[in-house]
Design an enzyme around this catalytic site. Structure first.
Site: not given
Ligand code: 0X9
Ligand code: ZN
Length: 433
Positions: A185, A182, A309, A379
């Protein structure tokens, strides 16, 4: 745990920002680059221009967007954005000619992070650092391309292996760390890049030397280089998530973490091209996800994957596309044991991916479901939108790196047999320290 899950969902829900580009309120005009601005920072000229149009109302703006122009600044009576020559021709056919048309270089002067975040790596800086690492440790490090992005950039990997270089086959247990599926990010580029650098710089330490002797370790810090470059275009952030594919409806981008084949087309992945979670026209329609697929398929020695991420500080394991647990009870126990150990090292919350939300077509469901690779999504920092969200700033990079070195070593070590994690703490486990 339940409270944690709710908090996690809240923080993810808090990310759903409206697209600020389509704000009718008057905005101060963005500064035009002075003639002295460093022209060198626009890394390539893909033919697009910055075009400004007189737009009495929404109908004209819609027509411009329908023509394929990506509108970025909207003020009463005027709209401006990025346009390809073809999009300009389509707009002209509708009677819409730009009042101002300038090159991106002239308009923005640079293609780089905002000055306050210049510690982050753009594509050219990433390439220079990877090649620099390989040049200073040729006995252990080599750079390779795993394929080309939509716009033709090499998707770069660095390989750490005492014995095999580049694309040479290796029978040693393998692991791959992926970053920046992404675009926005950016911390997920920094972490794998800086872990690779840490391993190279500390390759004489006995525990790291042993890992580099006995394992085949890959880092692909920027899976989506086109999206990253777009996200920082003009020295400001664009909150861009997807790749830079041109969709049939004129919108831009496919969500690469919805484009893998496992469960593709199911829940949590949009069929609408202009959505941020657009799954693409078919599984593996995108060169970036195909590059990861082909890279993995060519290396049956890969046993573990970690896809970075941001954000929320979570450690996620399959399934993400279904609330069911993975069917293999021993493997599930290993996933839970590994996630638990890495949680102790980082403070991140371990959970099944789908506890966050169900989303099909993600990287790790494919890696586990199709290839039997123990695949985790991290994350990274921050915990919430209110701590900086996708743009937490330069100040967090070293801290996040330090928190993530130990989990990386732990996973590299376990690549020979991830199920060792069930039998008790391995040499690198938090519990063993
Ligand atoms: O939605 C995603 O792709 C990931 N979150 S992010 O904010 N980085 O976009 C989470 C993926 C977790 N996987 C599933 N829930 N399937
Ligand atoms: Zn993401």
């Amino acid at each position: 745990m339940r409270i944690l899950a709710i908090l996690a969902l809240c923080s993810v829900a808090a990310r759903a920002l409206p697209d600020a580009r389509f704000d009718d309120s008057a905005k101060a005009p963005a500064p035009v680059a002075s003639p002295k601005a460093p022209a060198s920072a626009i890394s390539e000229d893909d033919g697009r221009v910055w075009a400004e149009f007189e737009t009495p109302g929404k109908a004209e703006r819609n027509a411009l967007v329908d023509a394929g122009i990506s509108l970025e600044e909207i003020k009463p009576g005027r709209a401006a954005g990025f346009a390809t020559p073809k999009a300009l021709a389509r707009a002209a056919a509708k009677g819409l000619k730009p009042a101002v048309k300038v090159s991106l270089r002239a308009r923005f002067g640079k293609l780089d992070f905002p000055d306050k975040d210049s510690i982050y790596h753009n594509y050219k800086e990433l390439e220079a650092d990877l090649r620099g690492l390989a040049a200073r440790a040729p006995d252990v490090a080599s750079v390779l391309s795993i394929g080309k992005s939509t716009q033709g950039k090499d998707i770069l990997a660095i390989r750490l292996n005492k014995g095999a270089r580049g694309t040479q086959a290796s029978a040693k247990p393998g692991i791959v760390f992926l970053g920046t599926h992404h675009a926005r990010e950016h911390l997920s580029t920094e972490v794998p890049l800086l872990i690779a650098k840490h391993l190279v710089d500390n390759r004489a330490q006995p525990e790291i030397a042993r890992l580099l002797e006995t394992r085949d370790v890959y880092f692909v810090p920027m899976v989506n280089p086109d999206g990253v470059e777009y996200d920082i275009e003009g020295g400001r952030y664009h909150m861009h998530r997807k790749n830079m594919a041109k969709n049939a409806d004129g919108s831009t981008g496919v969500d690469l973490n919805r484009n893998y084949s496992w469960g593709w087309g199911g829940g949590g992945a949009s069929p609408h091209p202009d959505d941020d979670t657009y799954r693409g026209p078919s599984a593996f329609s995108e060169p970036e996800s195909r590059a990861v697929r082909d890279f993995v398929e060519a290396r049956p020695n890969l046993k573990v994957m970690l896809s970075y991420h941001t954000f929320s500080e979570l450690i996620l394991y399959p399934w993400g596309g279904s609330d069911e647990p993975i069917p293999d009870a021993k493997a599930r126990a290993a996933f839970i044991a590994m996630a638990g150990e890495m949680s102790k090292m980082t403070g991140y919350t371990p959970q099944q991916s789908s506890d966050l939300y169900i989303a099909t077509g993600d990287t790790c469901d494919w890696a586990w479901g199709a290839k039997g690779i123990y695949a985790f999504t991290f994350e990274l920092t921050p915990k919430s939108m209110w701590d900086g969200g996708f743009y937490p700033g330069a100040g967090v990079v070293q801290r996040v790196l330090q928190a993530n070195i130990r989990p990386a070593l732990y996973l590299i070590d376990l690549a020979d047999d991830p199920q060792r994690s069930i039998k008790g703490p391995s040499a690198f486990a938090a519990a063993a320290r």
